[in-house]
Motif scaffolding. Structure first.
Motif, mmCIF file in Angstrom:
data_model
loop_
_atom_site.group_PDB
_atom_site.id
_atom_site.type_symbol
_atom_site.label_atom_id
_atom_site.label_comp_id
_atom_site.label_asym_id
_atom_site.label_seq_id
_atom_site.Cartn_x
_atom_site.Cartn_y
_atom_site.Cartn_z
ATOM 1 N N GLN A 335 22.340 5.771 -2.464
ATOM 2 C CA GLN A 335 22.880 5.989 -1.078
ATOM 3 C C GLN A 335 22.081 5.205 0.095
ATOM 4 O OE1 GLN A 335 22.548 10.003 0.049
ATOM 5 N NE2 GLN A 335 25.219 9.963 -0.901
ATOM 6 N N SER A 336 22.326 4.859 0.735
ATOM 7 C CA SER A 336 21.321 3.740 1.900
ATOM 8 C C SER A 336 20.273 4.793 2.549
ATOM 9 C CB SER A 336 22.545 3.480 2.849
ATOM 10 O OG SER A 336 23.815 2.690 2.161
ATOM 11 N N LYS A 337 20.303 5.472 2.791
ATOM 12 C CA LYS A 337 19.292 6.205 3.246
ATOM 13 C C LYS A 337 18.527 6.625 2.977
ATOM 14 C CE LYS A 337 18.107 9.887 6.062
ATOM 15 N NZ LYS A 337 17.089 10.096 6.011
ATOM 16 N N LYS A 338 18.908 6.992 1.163
ATOM 17 C CA LYS A 338 17.782 7.298 0.545
ATOM 18 C C LYS A 338 16.629 5.707 0.366
ATOM 19 C CE LYS A 338 16.895 9.120 -3.706
ATOM 20 N NZ LYS A 338 17.181 9.315 -5.672
ATOM 21 N N LEU A 339 17.639 4.588 -0.321
ATOM 22 C CA LEU A 339 16.718 2.970 -0.374
ATOM 23 C C LEU A 339 16.107 2.945 0.384
ATOM 24 C CD1 LEU A 339 16.987 0.812 -1.487
ATOM 25 C CD2 LEU A 339 18.752 0.023 -0.678
ATOM 26 N N ALA A 340 16.903 3.056 2.116
ATOM 27 C CA ALA A 340 16.261 2.990 3.803
ATOM 28 C C ALA A 340 14.583 3.782 3.944
ATOM 29 C CB ALA A 340 16.716 2.964 4.959
ATOM 30 N N ASP A 341 14.894 5.320 3.324
ATOM 31 C CA ASP A 341 13.381 5.877 2.673
ATOM 32 C C ASP A 341 12.235 4.958 2.263
ATOM 33 O OD1 ASP A 341 14.457 7.793 4.744
ATOM 34 O OD2 ASP A 341 15.134 9.431 2.632
ATOM 35 N N GLN A 342 12.942 5.114 0.691
ATOM 36 C CA GLN A 342 12.129 4.055 -0.176
ATOM 37 C C GLN A 342 11.505 3.015 0.354
ATOM 38 O OE1 GLN A 342 14.464 5.063 -4.050
ATOM 39 N NE2 GLN A 342 13.238 4.275 -5.222
ATOM 40 N N ILE A 343 12.002 2.447 1.206
ATOM 41 C CA ILE A 343 11.600 0.482 1.755
ATOM 42 C C ILE A 343 10.519 1.169 2.758
ATOM 43 C CG2 ILE A 343 12.730 -1.115 2.677
ATOM 44 C CD1 ILE A 343 14.885 -1.198 1.019
ATOM 45 N N GLU A 374 6.082 -14.469 10.578
ATOM 46 C CA GLU A 374 5.118 -13.788 9.148
ATOM 47 C C GLU A 374 5.433 -12.443 8.780
ATOM 48 O OE1 GLU A 374 1.238 -13.559 10.734
ATOM 49 O OE2 GLU A 374 0.631 -13.389 8.899
ATOM 50 N N ASN A 375 5.904 -11.760 9.912
ATOM 51 C CA ASN A 375 5.926 -9.947 9.014
ATOM 52 C C ASN A 375 7.216 -9.941 8.555
ATOM 53 O OD1 ASN A 375 3.544 -8.878 10.145
ATOM 54 N ND2 ASN A 375 4.538 -8.465 12.400
ATOM 55 N N ILE A 376 8.318 -10.535 9.219
ATOM 56 C CA ILE A 376 9.187 -10.797 8.392
ATOM 57 C C ILE A 376 9.119 -11.615 6.874
ATOM 58 C CG2 ILE A 376 11.730 -11.991 8.160
ATOM 59 C CD1 ILE A 376 11.622 -11.918 10.872
ATOM 60 N N ASN A 377 8.572 -12.465 6.786
ATOM 61 C CA ASN A 377 8.503 -12.796 5.526
ATOM 62 C C ASN A 377 7.209 -11.907 4.475
ATOM 63 O OD1 ASN A 377 9.154 -15.665 5.200
ATOM 64 N ND2 ASN A 377 7.577 -16.621 6.281
ATOM 65 N N LYS A 378 6.657 -11.397 5.230
ATOM 66 C CA LYS A 378 6.496 -10.369 4.474
ATOM 67 C C LYS A 378 6.692 -9.077 4.224
ATOM 68 C CE LYS A 378 2.038 -10.180 6.306
ATOM 69 N NZ LYS A 378 0.704 -9.216 7.529
ATOM 70 N N ALA A 379 7.672 -8.724 4.994
ATOM 71 C CA ALA A 379 8.352 -7.308 4.828
ATOM 72 C C ALA A 379 9.266 -7.975 3.485
ATOM 73 C CB ALA A 379 8.998 -7.247 5.677
ATOM 74 N N VAL A 380 10.425 -8.802 3.512
ATOM 75 C CA VAL A 380 10.883 -9.631 2.311
ATOM 76 C C VAL A 380 10.532 -9.522 1.249
ATOM 77 C CG1 VAL A 380 12.410 -11.202 1.381
ATOM 78 C CG2 VAL A 380 12.423 -11.259 3.603
ATOM 79 N N GLU A 381 9.295 -10.304 0.805
ATOM 80 C CA GLU A 381 8.779 -9.797 0.060
ATOM 81 C C GLU A 381 8.350 -8.307 -0.317
ATOM 82 O OE1 GLU A 381 7.434 -12.564 -1.286
ATOM 83 O OE2 GLU A 381 6.442 -11.355 -2.751
ATOM 84 N N ARG A 382 7.831 -8.075 0.389
ATOM 85 C CA ARG A 382 7.767 -6.253 0.157
ATOM 86 C C ARG A 382 9.317 -5.076 -0.634
ATOM 87 N NH1 ARG A 382 4.668 -3.304 5.210
ATOM 88 N NH2 ARG A 382 2.307 -4.871 4.473
ATOM 89 N N ILE A 383 9.914 -6.215 -0.042
ATOM 90 C CA ILE A 383 11.626 -4.981 0.118
ATOM 91 C C ILE A 383 11.291 -5.898 -1.512
ATOM 92 C CG2 ILE A 383 13.449 -5.227 0.407
ATOM 93 C CD1 ILE A 383 13.035 -5.454 2.997
ATOM 94 N N SER A 384 11.292 -6.962 -1.678
ATOM 95 C CA SER A 384 11.943 -7.565 -2.738
ATOM 96 C C SER A 384 10.679 -7.051 -3.947
ATOM 97 C CB SER A 384 11.518 -9.455 -3.381
ATOM 98 O OG SER A 384 11.679 -10.244 -3.908
ATOM 99 N N GLU A 385 9.396 -6.239 -3.948
ATOM 100 C CA GLU A 385 8.555 -6.290 -5.080
ATOM 101 C C GLU A 385 9.419 -4.899 -4.907
ATOM 102 O OE1 GLU A 385 6.725 -7.211 -6.856
ATOM 103 O OE2 GLU A 385 6.998 -8.426 -6.003
ATOM 104 N N LEU A 386 10.220 -4.180 -4.375
ATOM 105 C CA LEU A 386 10.401 -2.648 -4.520
ATOM 106 C C LEU A 386 11.827 -2.446 -5.134
ATOM 107 C CD1 LEU A 386 9.963 0.696 -2.855
ATOM 108 C CD2 LEU A 386 11.853 -0.506 -2.244
ATOM 109 N N VAL A 387 12.583 -3.463 -4.874
ATOM 110 C CA VAL A 387 13.839 -2.753 -5.591
ATOM 111 C C VAL A 387 13.799 -3.181 -6.750
ATOM 112 C CG1 VAL A 387 14.818 -3.739 -3.258
ATOM 113 C CG2 VAL A 387 14.705 -5.446 -4.682
ATOM 114 N N LYS A 388 12.663 -3.844 -7.325
ATOM 115 C CA LYS A 388 12.590 -4.878 -9.005
ATOM 116 C C LYS A 388 12.098 -3.309 -9.741
ATOM 117 C CE LYS A 388 10.640 -9.105 -8.112
ATOM 118 N NZ LYS A 388 9.208 -9.789 -8.657
ATOM 119 N N LYS A 389 11.534 -2.406 -8.713
ATOM 120 C CA LYS A 389 10.769 -1.328 -9.545
ATOM 121 C C LYS A 389 12.822 -0.807 -9.854
ATOM 122 C CE LYS A 389 6.883 -1.347 -7.968
ATOM 123 N NZ LYS A 389 6.185 -1.195 -6.392
ATOM 124 N N LEU A 390 13.779 -0.493 -9.092
ATOM 125 C CA LEU A 390 15.001 0.583 -9.139
ATOM 126 C C LEU A 390 15.456 0.982 -10.260
ATOM 127 C CD1 LEU A 390 16.371 -0.246 -5.425
ATOM 128 C CD2 LEU A 390 14.945 1.644 -5.908
#
Ligand SMILES: Cc1ncc(COP(=O)(O)O)c(C=O)c1O
Length: 390
Positions: A335-343, A374-390
């Motif tokens: 669910q989007s809400k759960k994913l947003a919380d996890q991110i 700079e922050n957008i790139n960092k955010a994308v990197e963080r989201i990318s790492e997080l979703v690998k673990k899903l």
């Protein structure tokens, strides 16, 4: 036990962005580093000519009550701006100035909609529309915005939903949260469907009208016969990075403008005097800073869309306006809400669930790109790492 709160309070919604911001701030207090892509405000500073005009007005004594509908100088500047930008003739008497554009949503619905009336609105859409419609006991009729339509409305669906009970049709283009833009065709279908009816109004929310990346902004108010059926809402928050100043306005029929001004008298008395003088400078002064903001957003838009599309499982459309992306995250089956919380919790990036904008936002997230590259790139990197673990 006797109830303390009126029942209508049960029906009042909210804007989740403020809740997520509070959660993100709490995590920061614990020492976490959070990238903020949740709140819908430009990260730029208000241009100096506008600030200087406010200081000048303060020193010149604009520190008292002023007319409820707005200072004549600002109403005239707004009427000129709307006439020029929308290709219609707007009279200063048709303009009402409010503390932010948001109160116009409340006042318009309060002034025109009875309990039981049908109000059409975009979904996913700015949550205040649905909240106010429910609050006042009207019937919400969502117009689903679908990715396959580039998040514009569906002409047939919209035409079919306009019934005898329809009182108000709310439009928002460019749109929050999807970045979609309504086509001329969309506007013409609505104008045609309500031709000859004097019991239906359109509230067109155009706060992102200047933040558009392709083509020119189109307003339904510009179509033949539509000006008198339209409440045209716009403001200063997004175009001039003035969210904290609380300054917005709308143009509407003079009789309606008088009623909305009466609601102002009953609630705010008037909008802050010296900010209004700054607003006049914003519209009449140089526009180069505001144009620079859009060019900066354009660059960030490319960065965020390309970055998100490189993440396995996420697809993201290029927004045509505003400063939001609305990536599709259905492939994760969460669910989007759960994913947003996890991110936020595990990834350190504050984003909103698509469902913060209504039920049709399920399967999507909303990210604001009002942050540095700079922050957008960092955010994308963080989201990318997080979703690998899903
Ligand atoms: C679609 C839309 N309308 C209205 C507003 C309210 O803007 P203001 O700050 O002028 O009240 C917002 C703010 O996020 C918005 O996204």
């Amino acid at each position: 036990m006797a109830r303390l709160l009126a029942q209508r309070m049960d029906k009042l919604g909210t804007e989740t962005a403020f809740e997520v911001l509070a959660k993100a701030k709490a995590l920061e207090k614990q020492g976490r580093n959070i990238i903020h892509l949740e709140i819908g405000e430009p990260d730029f500073d208000t241009p100096n000519n506008i600030k200087d005009a406010a200081v000048k007005a303060l020193k010149a004594g604009y520190t008292h009550y002023v007319p409820a509908a707005g200072i004549p100088e600002l109403r005239t500047a707004i009427a000129e701006y709307l006439s020029k930008s929308r290709g219609i003739t707007v009279d200063p008497d048709e303009v009402v100035v409010t503390p932010g554009a948001k109160p116009i949503i409340f006042y318009s619905i309060l002034a025109c909609v009875e309990p039981g009336d049908e109000v059409m609105y975009p979904n996913p859409g700015f949550p205040i529309y649905e909240s106010m419609v429910n609050f006042l006991g009207a019937k919400p009729v969502p117009m689903p915005l679908k990715e396959e339509n580039n998040f514009a409305i569906d002409n047939d669906d919209t035409a079919n939903k306009i019934t005898k009970k329809t009182k108000l049709i709310i439009l928002n283009s460019p749109e929050n949260p999807t970045g979609g833009v309504l086509t001329k065709d969309n506007l013409e279908v609505i104008a045609d469907r309500i031709k000859g009816r004097d019991d239906v109004l359109v509230l067109t929310d155009e706060v992102y009208s200047q933040i558009i990346y392709e083509g020119k902004h189109q307003s339904i108010a510009s179509l033949p016969g539509m000006k008198d059926k339209t409440i045209l809402l716009d403001g200063f928050s997004k175009t001039y990075a003035m969210t904290g100043w609380r300054l917005g306005y709308a143009a509407m029929r003079k009789d309606l403008a008088q009623k909305v001004a009466q609601l102002m008298i009953n609630s705010n008395s008037c909008t802050c005097a010296f900010t209004q003088m700054a607003g006049a400078e914003a519209l009449r002064g140089p526009q180069d800073e505001a144009k620079k903001f859009v060019e900066e957003f354009r660059k960030r838009r490319e960065v965020i869309v390309n970055g998100l599309n490189k993440i396995n499982g996420i697809t993201c459309k290029m927004p045509h306006g505003a400063f939001y992306v609305f990536p599709n995250v259905k492939s994760f089956g969460i669910q989007s809400k759960k994913l947003a919380d996890q991110i936020l919790q595990d990834g350190g990036v504050a984003v909103l669930s698509g469902t913060a904008f209504g039920a049709f936002g399920e399967g999507y997230l909303r990210l604001s790109f009002a942050n540095s590259i700079e922050n957008i790139n960092k955010a994308v990197e963080r989201i990318s790492e997080l979703v690998k673990k899903l």
